[in-house]
Design a protein around this motif. Structure first.
Motif, PDB file in Angstrom:
ATOM      1  N   VAL A   1      40.311  30.273  45.380  1.00 53.35           N
ATOM      2  CA  VAL A   1      39.223  31.027  44.952  1.00 53.35           C
ATOM      3  C   VAL A   1      38.383  32.477  45.208  1.00 53.35           C
ATOM      4  O   VAL A   1      38.339  33.372  44.179  1.00 53.35           O
ATOM      5  N   LYS A   2      38.549  32.790  46.680  1.00 49.41           N
ATOM      6  CA  LYS A   2      38.528  34.021  47.080  1.00 49.41           C
ATOM      7  C   LYS A   2      39.241  35.004  46.851  1.00 49.41           C
ATOM      8  O   LYS A   2      38.871  36.296  46.655  1.00 49.41           O
ATOM      9  N   GLY A   3      40.589  34.685  47.251  1.00 48.52           N
ATOM     10  CA  GLY A   3      40.968  36.124  46.577  1.00 48.52           C
ATOM     11  C   GLY A   3      40.670  36.333  45.187  1.00 48.52           C
ATOM     12  O   GLY A   3      41.530  37.294  44.916  1.00 48.52           O
ATOM     13  N   ALA A   4      40.485  35.391  44.011  1.00 54.07           N
ATOM     14  CA  ALA A   4      40.521  35.764  43.148  1.00 54.07           C
ATOM     15  C   ALA A   4      39.446  36.570  42.589  1.00 54.07           C
ATOM     16  O   ALA A   4      39.235  37.715  41.763  1.00 54.07           O
ATOM     17  N   TYR A   5      38.395  36.418  43.098  1.00 55.54           N
ATOM     18  CA  TYR A   5      37.478  36.451  42.944  1.00 55.54           C
ATOM     19  C   TYR A   5      37.268  38.021  44.082  1.00 55.54           C
ATOM     20  O   TYR A   5      36.906  38.957  42.993  1.00 55.54           O
ATOM     21  N   ASN A   6      38.043  38.194  44.694  1.00 52.80           N
ATOM     22  CA  ASN A   6      37.895  39.886  45.664  1.00 52.80           C
ATOM     23  C   ASN A   6      38.764  41.033  44.469  1.00 52.80           C
ATOM     24  O   ASN A   6      38.275  41.493  44.500  1.00 52.80           O
ATOM     25  N   ALA A   7      39.958  40.741  43.184  1.00 57.28           N
ATOM     26  CA  ALA A   7      40.549  41.491  43.029  1.00 57.28           C
ATOM     27  C   ALA A   7      39.640  41.262  41.701  1.00 57.28           C
ATOM     28  O   ALA A   7      39.193  42.224  41.040  1.00 57.28           O
ATOM     29  N   LEU A   8      38.890  40.595  40.985  1.00 58.50           N
ATOM     30  CA  LEU A   8      37.752  40.438  40.121  1.00 58.50           C
ATOM     31  C   LEU A   8      36.570  41.522  41.073  1.00 58.50           C
ATOM     32  O   LEU A   8      36.850  42.853  39.801  1.00 58.50           O
ATOM     33  N   TYR A   9      36.375  41.511  42.014  1.00 57.52           N
ATOM     34  CA  TYR A   9      35.483  42.132  42.400  1.00 57.52           C
ATOM     35  C   TYR A   9      36.154  43.972  42.931  1.00 57.52           C
ATOM     36  O   TYR A   9      34.811  44.792  41.830  1.00 57.52           O
ATOM     37  N   ALA A  10      37.216  43.997  42.655  1.00 55.77           N
ATOM     38  CA  ALA A  10      37.342  45.318  42.557  1.00 55.77           C
ATOM     39  C   ALA A  10      38.048  45.944  41.383  1.00 55.77           C
ATOM     40  O   ALA A  10      37.560  47.057  40.936  1.00 55.77           O
TER      41      ALA A  10
ATOM     42  N   ILE B   1      42.497  50.908  36.257  1.00 57.00           N
ATOM     43  CA  ILE B   1      43.069  49.725  35.236  1.00 57.00           C
ATOM     44  C   ILE B   1      43.271  49.223  34.244  1.00 57.00           C
ATOM     45  O   ILE B   1      41.453  49.361  34.432  1.00 57.00           O
ATOM     46  N   ASN B   2      43.934  48.752  33.493  1.00 56.59           N
ATOM     47  CA  ASN B   2      43.304  48.355  32.219  1.00 56.59           C
ATOM     48  C   ASN B   2      43.558  46.488  31.919  1.00 56.59           C
ATOM     49  O   ASN B   2      43.228  45.910  31.290  1.00 56.59           O
ATOM     50  N   ILE B   3      44.617  46.459  33.064  1.00 55.94           N
ATOM     51  CA  ILE B   3      44.885  44.934  32.330  1.00 55.94           C
ATOM     52  C   ILE B   3      45.236  44.373  33.989  1.00 55.94           C
ATOM     53  O   ILE B   3      44.946  44.969  35.058  1.00 55.94           O
ATOM     54  N   LEU B   4      44.457  43.050  34.437  1.00 54.22           N
ATOM     55  CA  LEU B   4      44.086  42.130  35.917  1.00 54.22           C
ATOM     56  C   LEU B   4      44.884  41.238  35.061  1.00 54.22           C
ATOM     57  O   LEU B   4      44.103  39.990  34.653  1.00 54.22           O
ATOM     58  N   VAL B   5      46.021  41.060  36.578  1.00 59.75           N
ATOM     59  CA  VAL B   5      46.739  38.830  35.908  1.00 59.75           C
ATOM     60  C   VAL B   5      46.568  38.533  37.335  1.00 59.75           C
ATOM     61  O   VAL B   5      47.206  38.963  37.853  1.00 59.75           O
ATOM     62  N   ASN B   6      45.020  37.609  37.961  1.00 63.45           N
ATOM     63  CA  ASN B   6      45.042  37.268  38.577  1.00 63.45           C
ATOM     64  C   ASN B   6      46.240  35.826  38.527  1.00 63.45           C
ATOM     65  O   ASN B   6      45.807  34.627  38.191  1.00 63.45           O
ATOM     66  N   ASN B   7      47.186  36.084  39.685  1.00 64.89           N
ATOM     67  CA  ASN B   7      47.901  34.534  39.373  1.00 64.89           C
ATOM     68  C   ASN B   7      48.266  34.279  40.676  1.00 64.89           C
ATOM     69  O   ASN B   7      48.797  33.377  41.080  1.00 64.89           O
TER      70      ASN B   7
ATOM     71  N   SER C   1      40.096  24.572  43.170  1.00 62.39           N
ATOM     72  CA  SER C   1      40.373  25.638  43.697  1.00 62.39           C
ATOM     73  C   SER C   1      40.567  26.007  41.846  1.00 62.39           C
ATOM     74  O   SER C   1      40.170  27.575  41.065  1.00 62.39           O
ATOM     75  N   LYS C   2      41.453  25.389  40.704  1.00 65.71           N
ATOM     76  CA  LYS C   2      41.203  25.796  39.820  1.00 65.71           C
ATOM     77  C   LYS C   2      40.596  25.878  38.304  1.00 65.71           C
ATOM     78  O   LYS C   2      40.153  26.186  37.806  1.00 65.71           O
ATOM     79  N   GLY C   3      39.652  24.551  39.476  1.00 63.04           N
ATOM     80  CA  GLY C   3      38.064  23.849  38.164  1.00 63.04           C
ATOM     81  C   GLY C   3      37.442  25.556  38.167  1.00 63.04           C
ATOM     82  O   GLY C   3      36.530  25.962  37.272  1.00 63.04           O
ATOM     83  N   ALA C   4      37.249  26.533  40.021  1.00 66.55           N
ATOM     84  CA  ALA C   4      36.804  27.564  40.049  1.00 66.55           C
ATOM     85  C   ALA C   4      37.002  28.637  39.212  1.00 66.55           C
ATOM     86  O   ALA C   4      36.555  29.686  38.447  1.00 66.55           O
ATOM     87  N   ILE C   5      38.496  28.553  39.069  1.00 64.06           N
ATOM     88  CA  ILE C   5      39.117  29.695  38.840  1.00 64.06           C
ATOM     89  C   ILE C   5      38.667  29.669  36.951  1.00 64.06           C
ATOM     90  O   ILE C   5      38.511  30.938  36.142  1.00 64.06           O
TER      91      ILE C   5
END
Length: 254
Positions: A111-120, A80-86, A154-158
């Protein structure tokens, strides 16, 4: 300009609203789109629209709060080249109006959902020369919003995670930024108003629209245009930044 030709983009929550607008615009600019979405029918509908317009897109059903499901999807996608955590959900209530269950629900998705995508995504990007990450924050991460305790948390965490990833992976040629929209008119907003303010939909819609000094809510396509720039090669000098797209909400509400 702003070509995404030969890019592979993963967009969470791409079945509707802002995520759908981003998916369609990125596909128009040449990217191959992979939508990760809990609502399989919505994701498939977006994919069909993209394919009908000559683009290429695929739908993956997964609960982003569950890391094994997310990792399996990213393994199937490959490079993958681009990730958009939306993807995200909302909650109305101040501290006292927020239960432990409410906090856990918001945290697990936003929060965890975005983390999971980042982690992957990050290890894959590192292994293939870099990439671009864009996280969807909110004006609620930057200013106080009444009765949005859990959502603002949650958005502060993002916002904070975006800065951390940008700093830690700069040497790996990974750029990471965030967007902080004010209120954007999406089906999510319509459903949110109907659920929380039954019988007052028109009144609340008007009130929320006028909370932006510009006098209206944003359009998903306007957010998508900013997302396109930040994920394009033309934005190669930009990392570790948050971009409010807010109709003047943060600076001009005085």
């Amino acid at each position: 300009m702003f070509s995404l030709q030969n890019k592979i983009a993963v967009i969470t929550g791409g079945g509707s609203g802002i995520g759908k607008a981003i998916s369609k615009l990125f596909a128009k600019q040449g990217a191959t789109i992979h939508i990760i979405e809990l609502n399989a029918a919505a994701a498939q509908h977006t994919v069909e629209e993209i394919n009908a317009d000559g683009g290429q897109a695929f739908a993956h059903t997964a609960d982003i709060s569950k890391q094994p499901e997310v990792l399996q999807v990213f393994e199937r996608i490959g490079v993958i080249n681009i990730l958009v955590n939306n993807a995200g959900i909302a909650h109305v209530g101040n501290l006292e109006g927020t239960s432990e269950a409410d906090i856990d629900r918001i945290y697990s998705v936003n929060v965890k959902g975005a983390y999971n995508a980042l982690y992957a995504a990050v290890p894959v990007m590192k292994a293939h020369g870099g990439g671009v990450i864009l996280n969807m924050a909110s004006i609620a991460s930057l200013v106080g919003i009444t009765d949005r305790f859990a959502y603002s948390m949650s958005k502060g965490a993002i916002y904070a995670m975006s800065m951390s990833v940008a700093r830690d992976y700069m040497a790996d040629n990974i750029r990471c930024n965030s967007i902080s929209p004010a209120r954007v008119h999406t089906p999510f907003v319509d459903g949110f108003i109907a659920k929380n303010y039954p019988g007052k939909e028109t009144e609340i819609f008007e009130k929320l629209s006028k909370s932006q000094p510009i006098g209206r809510m944003g359009k998903p396509e306007e957010v998508a245009a900013l997302a396109l720039y930040l994920c394009s090669d033309e934005a190669g000098f930009i990392t570790g930044c948050d971009y409010p797209i807010d109709g003047g909400f943060i600076k001009l509400n005085n």
